[in-house]
Design a protein around this motif. Structure first.
Motif, short mmCIF file in Angstrom:
data_model
loop_
_atom_site.label_atom_id
_atom_site.label_comp_id
_atom_site.label_asym_id
_atom_site.label_seq_id
_atom_site.Cartn_x
_atom_site.Cartn_y
_atom_site.Cartn_z
N GLY A 299 0.81 -1.16 -0.07
CA GLY A 299 -0.09 0.12 -0.17
C GLY A 299 0.80 1.33 0.09
N LEU A 300 2.02 0.92 -0.50
CA LEU A 300 2.88 2.33 -0.41
C LEU A 300 2.78 2.94 -1.86
CD1 LEU A 300 6.15 0.74 0.85
CD2 LEU A 300 4.73 2.11 2.12
N PRO A 301 3.10 4.37 -1.82
CA PRO A 301 2.91 5.09 -3.47
C PRO A 301 3.65 4.34 -4.20
CG PRO A 301 3.57 6.65 -1.53
CD PRO A 301 3.69 5.25 -0.89
N LEU A 302 3.02 4.12 -5.36
CA LEU A 302 3.77 3.45 -6.64
C LEU A 302 4.99 4.41 -7.16
CD1 LEU A 302 0.62 2.02 -8.80
CD2 LEU A 302 2.04 0.92 -7.08
N GLY A 303 6.03 3.54 -7.51
CA GLY A 303 7.14 4.39 -8.11
C GLY A 303 6.77 4.75 -9.85
N SER A 304 7.71 5.66 -10.24
CA SER A 304 7.67 5.93 -11.56
C SER A 304 7.87 4.55 -12.35
CB SER A 304 8.62 6.96 -11.86
OG SER A 304 8.73 7.17 -13.20
N THR A 305 7.20 4.29 -13.48
CA THR A 305 7.75 3.23 -14.39
C THR A 305 8.55 3.73 -15.59
OG1 THR A 305 5.52 3.67 -15.51
CG2 THR A 305 5.37 1.81 -13.75
N ALA A 306 8.62 4.89 -15.54
CA ALA A 306 9.32 5.65 -16.88
C ALA A 306 11.07 5.07 -16.83
CB ALA A 306 9.37 7.17 -16.80
N MET A 307 11.38 4.95 -18.29
CA MET A 307 12.57 4.64 -18.35
C MET A 307 13.63 5.92 -18.01
SD MET A 307 12.97 2.08 -21.59
CE MET A 307 14.64 1.76 -21.67
N LYS A 308 14.80 5.75 -17.52
CA LYS A 308 15.67 6.84 -17.04
C LYS A 308 16.97 6.91 -18.15
CE LYS A 308 17.81 4.10 -13.37
NZ LYS A 308 17.93 4.05 -11.89
N VAL A 309 16.78 5.91 -18.90
CA VAL A 309 17.75 5.80 -20.10
C VAL A 309 17.18 5.76 -21.54
CG1 VAL A 309 19.80 4.76 -18.73
CG2 VAL A 309 18.16 3.44 -19.74
N SER A 310 17.68 5.90 -22.39
CA SER A 310 17.09 5.84 -23.84
C SER A 310 17.00 4.28 -24.41
CB SER A 310 17.97 6.71 -24.95
OG SER A 310 18.17 7.98 -24.52
N ALA A 311 17.70 3.56 -24.14
CA ALA A 311 17.66 2.05 -24.49
C ALA A 311 18.17 1.06 -23.37
CB ALA A 311 18.34 1.91 -25.68
N ALA A 312 17.69 -0.12 -23.60
CA ALA A 312 18.21 -1.06 -22.60
C ALA A 312 17.73 -2.51 -23.44
CB ALA A 312 17.36 -1.02 -21.42
N ALA A 313 18.63 -3.29 -22.95
CA ALA A 313 18.34 -4.82 -23.57
C ALA A 313 18.78 -5.83 -22.10
CB ALA A 313 19.29 -5.05 -24.33
N MET A 314 17.95 -6.92 -22.17
CA MET A 314 18.48 -7.96 -21.36
C MET A 314 18.79 -9.51 -22.03
SD MET A 314 17.20 -10.88 -19.48
CE MET A 314 15.36 -10.98 -19.91
N LEU A 315 19.72 -10.05 -21.41
CA LEU A 315 19.99 -11.25 -22.19
C LEU A 315 20.03 -12.06 -21.15
CD1 LEU A 315 21.38 -13.16 -24.35
CD2 LEU A 315 23.51 -12.42 -23.49
N ASN A 316 19.11 -13.18 -21.20
CA ASN A 316 18.96 -14.26 -20.16
C ASN A 316 20.15 -15.32 -20.27
OD1 ASN A 316 17.14 -14.56 -18.10
ND2 ASN A 316 15.41 -15.15 -19.67
N LEU A 317 20.79 -15.81 -19.16
CA LEU A 317 21.80 -16.53 -19.07
C LEU A 317 21.18 -17.98 -18.88
CD1 LEU A 317 24.66 -14.48 -17.55
CD2 LEU A 317 24.37 -14.85 -19.90
N LEU A 318 21.24 -18.75 -19.94
CA LEU A 318 20.81 -20.15 -19.73
C LEU A 318 21.82 -21.14 -19.74
CD1 LEU A 318 17.70 -19.63 -22.28
CD2 LEU A 318 17.90 -19.48 -19.86
N GLY A 319 21.68 -22.46 -18.67
CA GLY A 319 22.78 -23.38 -18.77
C GLY A 319 22.86 -24.00 -20.05
N TYR A 320 24.14 -24.31 -20.45
CA TYR A 320 24.34 -25.44 -21.43
C TYR A 320 24.63 -26.72 -21.12
CZ TYR A 320 24.64 -20.77 -23.84
OH TYR A 320 24.36 -19.49 -24.52
N SER A 321 25.26 -26.98 -20.10
CA SER A 321 25.40 -28.29 -19.64
C SER A 321 25.59 -27.99 -18.07
CB SER A 321 26.75 -28.74 -20.10
OG SER A 321 27.80 -27.79 -19.64
N THR A 322 26.05 -29.06 -17.46
CA THR A 322 26.41 -28.85 -16.02
C THR A 322 27.65 -28.20 -15.71
OG1 THR A 322 27.88 -31.01 -16.05
CG2 THR A 322 25.48 -31.36 -15.63
#
Length: 576
Positions: A299-322
């Motif tokens: 129940g706290l005030p919601l924070g801004s959902t705006a981006m603070k940078v022009s561009a972003a990317a996310m790369l998931n790191l998935l296991g390849y083996s043990t």
């Protein structure tokens, strides 16, 4: 921040990042998961953590006795127990058990969304036998999506049926689970929107992102979505918010959608929790999805959902083996890249396809962001050159005469006869390493192309447009009337009137439609002005501009010294 204690059902990577955000707000959390070394338990030390499965009824009750609020990092929990806790105790549960129950069964989820008038692909319930599946094929044609109704995530439980001969294999792969069939939709992109909803019903959405999947698991996320139709972004956010409003309870929700060729959108599925497509928000937004989830359920005030940078990317790191070294090698590469942040999840066992971490990149330039991501993408053990070039194109070499795939500046002209005048602008942008595109856009011969170019400029990522103005000189003004971006007109000297007509046309734009201008045939100054405009949000460009000005000053002072040394009569003859 809040004295109430939050219990988290599930202690994997989502719980880990949720716990990290809770620690910054000084919110006490208790985690239910197997073992003392669950990823989330590594973040917050507590003697109150519960050892056991998040789907175990007695363990859920044990957790509920220790907390004031219950939330989930995964929806595959015992909803019946949560419903009983909600009725018999004062413990708040977010999102609501009723929502979790609907979400758990993907067929019921689709039925709910359709009943609320929200766009989804055509679907039908099927039994786990060949005759029932054949009936669905007759109804929807091939290919056909067969999906498990329950216990499916990251693409597990989905099967693309390409022919009726594949039905036995499909039923075997789906393990006899309850199924439904869905019309196969030939989408052009998969997109997603994170939506946060407070206990009071306030709803805010994060920017629309593009998600790219490999083997049915999210591999890449690009934020924000770049698209030529600006309406797509607003419609996607509205659709996501409308979908979340049909449920009850607070928290963060991931809404996955299909973008079709005609720019229409269909909801694929909804996650009632933090989501892969929102990982980027930790570094790229003013308030991460994890912090906003906590704010919402407390129940706290919601924070801004705006981006603070022009561009972003996310790369998931998935296991390849043990062997965990495959992951750590990529992480070490990322540590060398400006704007990259490495998140490893602390999982003790690495195995093929398991989510072991992710890397976020941020940058002021979309083109530079993708070029930086290219270095990391190329370090993956299964890196594919075609996919690398598709998603992370290299920046064109200065002087190559090629446009950047993700430009910040657009250089446009009405005819190729204007090219000699406009080339200095390109060369100066090369000098400042500003990615740009250069193309012909005629206000009179290709008015529809001009309209599309102007209206799509912002959502494609452009920040400034330089427009050559020859002849009737309508191009800068017409473009400025259809975009919110700054437009710089370059009067081009024609065969008559010496370009003064173009200059006068630009400076006499009506009030409300501003167009900057430079001297006739002076695209050099247009490029330098564009760099200064960009420098307001890209600070290093201002430093580069300072260096450029200092160089000009030094050149003049050198001439002053030479003039004084040899005298003006010999100035032109001297080689000093």
């Amino acid at each position: 921040m809040d004295s109430r204690r939050v219990g988290i059902l599930g202690g994997g990577q989502l719980g880990r990042m949720l716990a990290a955000s809770a620690s910054l707000l000084n919110v006490d959390v208790v985690i239910l998961d197997n073992g003392d070394d669950a990823p989330a338990k590594q973040i917050v030390a507590s003697s109150s953590h519960v050892d056991g499965s998040f789907s175990n009824a007695s363990k859920i009750r044990e957790l509920a006795e220790k907390v004031d609020i219950l939330t989930v990092e995964i929806e595959h929990v015992d909803v019946t127990v949560l419903e009983d806790i909600a009725k018999t105790s004062k413990v708040e549960i977010h999102p609501s058990p009723s929502m979790i129950r609907i979400i758990q069964d993907k067929l019921v989820q689709k039925q709910h969304l359709r009943s609320e008038g929200l766009a989804v692909a055509d679907f039908v319930e099927v039994d786990s036998n060949a005759d029932s599946v054949k009936a669905a094929v007759k109804q929807f044609g091939l290919p056909l999506m067969l999906k498990s109704r329950t216990l499916a995530c990251d693409g597990r439980g989905n099967y693309v049926l390409k022919g009726v001969d594949d039905i036995p294999e499909a039923l075997s792969a789906l393990g006899g689970k309850p199924l439904y069939a869905e019309r196969f939709m030939p989408f052009v992109k998969e997109v997603a929107v994170m939506v946060v909803r407070s206990v009071d019903g306030e709803t805010q959405s994060y920017p629309v992102v593009e998600t790219i999947h490999k083997d049915n698991i999210c591999q890449l996320v690009f934020a924000p979505l770049r698209h030529s139709n600006p309406d797509v972004l607003s419609r996607a956010r509205t659709l996501a918010e409308d979908a979340v409003r049909t449920f009850t309870g607070a928290g963060i929700f991931g809404v996955e959608m299909f973008l079709l060729e005609d720019d229409s959108l269909l909801i694929n599925e909804i996650a009632p929790r933090p989501h892969n497509s929102g990982h980027y928000t930790i570094e790229a937004c003013y308030t991460s999805q994890y912090e906003n989830h906590l704010r919402a359920i407390l129940g706290l005030p919601l924070g801004s959902t705006a981006m603070k940078v022009s561009a972003a990317a996310m790369l998931n790191l998935l296991g390849y083996s043990t062997d965990m070294s495959d992951i750590t090698n990529v992480a070490h590469t990322a540590l060398k890249i400006p704007g990259a942040s490495v998140h490893l999840y602390g999982k003790r066992e690495c195995r093929k396809g398991r989510k072991m971490g992710h890397i976020t990149l941020v940058n002021d330039h979309e083109a530079v962001l993708r070029a930086n991501l290219r270095h990391i993408f190329s370090a993956l053990p299964d890196s594919d050159s075609a996919l690398t070039n598709l998603f992370t194109p290299a920046l064109p070499e200065p002087g190559s005469g090629k446009s950047a795939a993700h430009p910040l500046v657009g250089i446009i002209m009405g005819s190729d006869s204007d090219l000699p005048v406009m080339l200095p602008a390109a060369r100066h942008l090369d000098q400042f390493e500003v990615p740009y595109e250069l193309t012909i856009v005629s206000a009179h011969r290709t008015p529809e192309r001009m309209t599309e170019y102007a209206r799509s400029a912002t959502t494609r990522g452009l920040r400034v447009i330089i427009a050559g103005a020859g002849g009737a000189a309508h191009l800068p003004g017409m473009v400025a009337a259809m975009t919110s971006l700054p437009v710089i007109g370059v009067p081009v000297k024609g065969s008559t009137l010496d370009g003064v007509d173009s200059l006068h046309s630009i400076v006499q734009m009506p009030r409300g439609i501003p167009v900057a201008t430079v001297a006739i045939n002076n695209s050099t100054n247009a490029a330098l002005l564009a760099v200064r405009i960009l420098g307001g949000s890209v600070p290093h460009l201002l430093s580069s501009m300072d260096a450029f000005l200092k160089k000009q000053e030094d050149e003049v002072l050198t001439k002053v010294a030479k003039l004084e040394y040899v005298g003006w009569e010999n100035y032109g003859k001297s080689t000093i």
